[in-house]
Design a protein around this motif. Structure first.
Motif, PDB file in Angstrom:
ATOM      1  N   UNK A  88       0.800  -1.149   0.465  1.00  0.00           N
ATOM      2  CA  UNK A  88      -0.198  -0.071  -0.268  1.00  0.00           C
ATOM      3  C   UNK A  88       0.748   1.035   0.029  1.00  0.00           C
ATOM      4  N   UNK A  89       2.243   1.422   0.646  1.00  0.00           N
ATOM      5  CA  UNK A  89       2.819   2.384   0.547  1.00  0.00           C
ATOM      6  C   UNK A  89       3.714   2.375  -0.506  1.00  0.00           C
ATOM      7  N   UNK A  90       3.833   1.814  -1.143  1.00  0.00           N
ATOM      8  CA  UNK A  90       4.764   2.219  -2.597  1.00  0.00           C
ATOM      9  C   UNK A  90       3.927   2.287  -2.744  1.00  0.00           C
ATOM     10  N   UNK A  91       2.620   1.395  -3.237  1.00  0.00           N
ATOM     11  CA  UNK A  91       1.788   1.489  -4.425  1.00  0.00           C
ATOM     12  C   UNK A  91       1.019   3.708  -4.326  1.00  0.00           C
ATOM     13  N   UNK A  92       1.651   3.877  -3.119  1.00  0.00           N
ATOM     14  CA  UNK A  92       0.622   5.275  -3.204  1.00  0.00           C
ATOM     15  C   UNK A  92       2.042   6.263  -3.366  1.00  0.00           C
ATOM     16  N   UNK A  93       3.083   5.550  -2.905  1.00  0.00           N
ATOM     17  CA  UNK A  93       4.328   6.686  -3.443  1.00  0.00           C
ATOM     18  C   UNK A  93       5.106   7.053  -5.416  1.00  0.00           C
ATOM     19  N   UNK A  94       5.042   5.484  -5.597  1.00  0.00           N
ATOM     20  CA  UNK A  94       5.053   5.150  -7.367  1.00  0.00           C
ATOM     21  C   UNK A  94       3.706   5.160  -8.141  1.00  0.00           C
ATOM     22  N   UNK A  95       2.462   4.993  -7.719  1.00  0.00           N
ATOM     23  CA  UNK A  95       1.548   4.681  -8.920  1.00  0.00           C
ATOM     24  C   UNK A  95       0.542   5.858  -8.339  1.00  0.00           C
ATOM     25  N   UNK A  96       0.203   6.190  -7.483  1.00  0.00           N
ATOM     26  CA  UNK A  96      -0.901   7.316  -6.536  1.00  0.00           C
ATOM     27  C   UNK A  96      -0.292   8.587  -7.303  1.00  0.00           C
ATOM     28  N   UNK A  97       0.351   8.585  -6.653  1.00  0.00           N
ATOM     29  CA  UNK A  97       1.619  10.310  -6.970  1.00  0.00           C
ATOM     30  C   UNK A  97       1.847  10.737  -8.650  1.00  0.00           C
ATOM     31  N   UNK A  98       1.826   9.960  -9.261  1.00  0.00           N
ATOM     32  CA  UNK A  98       2.398   9.512 -10.334  1.00  0.00           C
ATOM     33  C   UNK A  98       1.072  10.126 -11.300  1.00  0.00           C
ATOM     34  N   UNK A  99       0.188   8.958 -11.212  1.00  0.00           N
ATOM     35  CA  UNK A  99      -1.400   8.609 -11.918  1.00  0.00           C
ATOM     36  C   UNK A  99      -2.541  10.334 -11.244  1.00  0.00           C
ATOM     37  N   UNK A 100      -1.928  10.749 -10.140  1.00  0.00           N
ATOM     38  CA  UNK A 100      -2.966  11.706  -9.735  1.00  0.00           C
ATOM     39  C   UNK A 100      -2.380  12.742 -10.469  1.00  0.00           C
ATOM     40  N   UNK A 101      -1.091  13.242 -10.595  1.00  0.00           N
ATOM     41  CA  UNK A 101      -0.369  14.740 -11.055  1.00  0.00           C
ATOM     42  C   UNK A 101      -1.182  13.641 -12.721  1.00  0.00           C
ATOM     43  N   UNK A 102      -0.950  13.316 -13.516  1.00  0.00           N
ATOM     44  CA  UNK A 102      -1.322  12.746 -14.785  1.00  0.00           C
ATOM     45  C   UNK A 102      -3.256  13.313 -14.865  1.00  0.00           C
ATOM     46  N   UNK A 103      -3.369  13.261 -14.215  1.00  0.00           N
ATOM     47  CA  UNK A 103      -4.908  13.425 -14.130  1.00  0.00           C
ATOM     48  C   UNK A 103      -5.281  15.231 -13.638  1.00  0.00           C
ATOM     49  N   UNK A 104      -4.032  15.192 -12.723  1.00  0.00           N
ATOM     50  CA  UNK A 104      -4.310  16.626 -12.331  1.00  0.00           C
ATOM     51  C   UNK A 104      -4.168  17.859 -13.829  1.00  0.00           C
ATOM     52  N   UNK A 105      -3.302  17.757 -14.354  1.00  0.00           N
ATOM     53  CA  UNK A 105      -2.980  18.372 -15.669  1.00  0.00           C
ATOM     54  C   UNK A 105      -3.176  18.070 -17.397  1.00  0.00           C
ATOM     55  N   UNK A 106      -4.132  17.360 -17.198  1.00  0.00           N
ATOM     56  CA  UNK A 106      -4.969  16.759 -18.481  1.00  0.00           C
ATOM     57  C   UNK A 106      -6.072  17.947 -18.933  1.00  0.00           C
ATOM     58  N   UNK A 107      -6.902  18.702 -17.527  1.00  0.00           N
ATOM     59  CA  UNK A 107      -7.620  19.429 -18.141  1.00  0.00           C
ATOM     60  C   UNK A 107      -6.705  20.344 -19.755  1.00  0.00           C
ATOM     61  N   UNK A 108      -5.659  20.969 -18.846  1.00  0.00           N
ATOM     62  CA  UNK A 108      -4.395  21.273 -19.799  1.00  0.00           C
ATOM     63  C   UNK A 108      -4.139  21.006 -20.601  1.00  0.00           C
ATOM     64  N   UNK A 109      -3.250  20.054 -20.686  1.00  0.00           N
ATOM     65  CA  UNK A 109      -2.748  18.978 -21.443  1.00  0.00           C
ATOM     66  C   UNK A 109      -3.636  19.220 -22.950  1.00  0.00           C
ATOM     67  N   UNK A 110      -4.739  18.896 -22.850  1.00  0.00           N
ATOM     68  CA  UNK A 110      -5.933  18.675 -23.941  1.00  0.00           C
ATOM     69  C   UNK A 110      -6.297  20.120 -24.542  1.00  0.00           C
ATOM     70  N   UNK A 111      -5.596  21.368 -24.049  1.00  0.00           N
ATOM     71  CA  UNK A 111      -6.000  22.072 -24.715  1.00  0.00           C
ATOM     72  C   UNK A 111      -5.003  22.804 -25.444  1.00  0.00           C
ATOM     73  N   UNK A 112      -3.609  22.098 -25.117  1.00  0.00           N
ATOM     74  CA  UNK A 112      -2.269  22.631 -25.851  1.00  0.00           C
ATOM     75  C   UNK A 112      -2.427  22.340 -27.353  1.00  0.00           C
TER      76      UNK A 112
END
Length: 252
Positions: A88-112
């Motif tokens: 659970x700890x390793x998944x949070x740091x490795x997967x969850x952090x990364x994919x949260x960033x990707x989700x957060x930035x997509x509204x703006x990457x889509x508009x590039x």
């Protein structure tokens, strides 16, 4: 070019940071860090770097994604060893952090309109996208790789996965070794590094090379390739001379 960096206090991230600072094509660097950068970091002072303290990589302030969306690329070097961590700890740091960033930035990457946003993920040799490996590191890194590569075309994010092999902090920056590696790890580095780099160079990644390759990938070099294993990275880097004039070795 505007670049986002994470994980700059780690062995890979700090060398990528140094390489980005010296690259004239990069006009702005935004560092996402969970805390203020430590004073021990041996990194040149510059006026193109902004440090944003993000204490929780699962929760972004409402105004931050739009600011990040003004950038052209991100090199994601945030992470830590799976040793001693639960799944659970390793998944949070490795997967969850990364994919949260990707989700957060997509509204703006889509508009590039200036081409896709480039996302460079620092993974590691042995990552397994099928998640069948018995190693926690391999399964979770592989899961993250696959999720990034499977982002829909409309996300307008071009993903590159880098799988370095064994590496250790730069010998040119003693403060890195003291502050990034434990005394036990430094002792193991002293024994393993010369053996691996000499006898099986395909299983070794010089840290300077990793910094050079990561920044080059973020800038759009090798844009048609999406997964770079260590041997492929070292093969492509043969076109770049070393600062000391030594030859780059690419095979056992």
């Amino acid at each position: 070019m505007k670049l986002i960096l994470t994980g700059v206090t780690g062995a890979a991230g700090i060398q990528i940071f140094r390489q980005a600072i010296t690259d004239a094509a990069i006009t702005k660097i935004t560092v996402l860090s969970r805390r203020a950068l430590p004073t021990w970091m041996d990194v040149p002072q510059n006026d193109k770097t902004e440090v944003i303290v993000l204490q929780d990589f699962l929760n972004y302030p409402s105004d931050l994604p739009a600011r990040l969306g003004e950038h052209d690329a991100c090199i994601w070097a945030l992470g830590k060893s799976s040793v001693g961590l639960s799944e659970e700890e390793y998944t949070k740091i490795t997967y969850d952090y990364t994919m949260t960033f990707a989700k957060q930035i997509q509204p703006f990457t889509r508009a590039r309109t200036a081409g896709p946003f480039t996302f460079v993920f620092i993974s590691g040799e042995g990552a397994d996208q099928t998640e069948k490996s018995s190693l926690l590191f391999a399964r979770i890194k592989g899961r993250t790789e696959k999720a990034l590569l499977d982002l829909p075309p409309e996300a307008n994010i071009r993903t590159h996965i880098l799988r370095p092999a064994y590496f250790f902090p730069s010998k040119h920056h003693p403060s890195d070794r003291v502050n990034i590696r434990s005394s036990t790890a430094r002792a193991l580095d002293a024994i393993a590094a010369p053996i691996i780099s000499t006898m099986i160079p395909s299983h070794f990644t010089p840290i300077d090379d990793l910094g050079l390759f990561a920044v080059g990938t973020a800038k759009g070099m090798w844009a048609d390739e999406h997964l770079f294993r260590n041997t492929r990275m070292r093969q492509l880097l043969r076109q770049f001379p070393r600062a000391d004039g030594s030859e780059r070795k690419t095979s056992c």
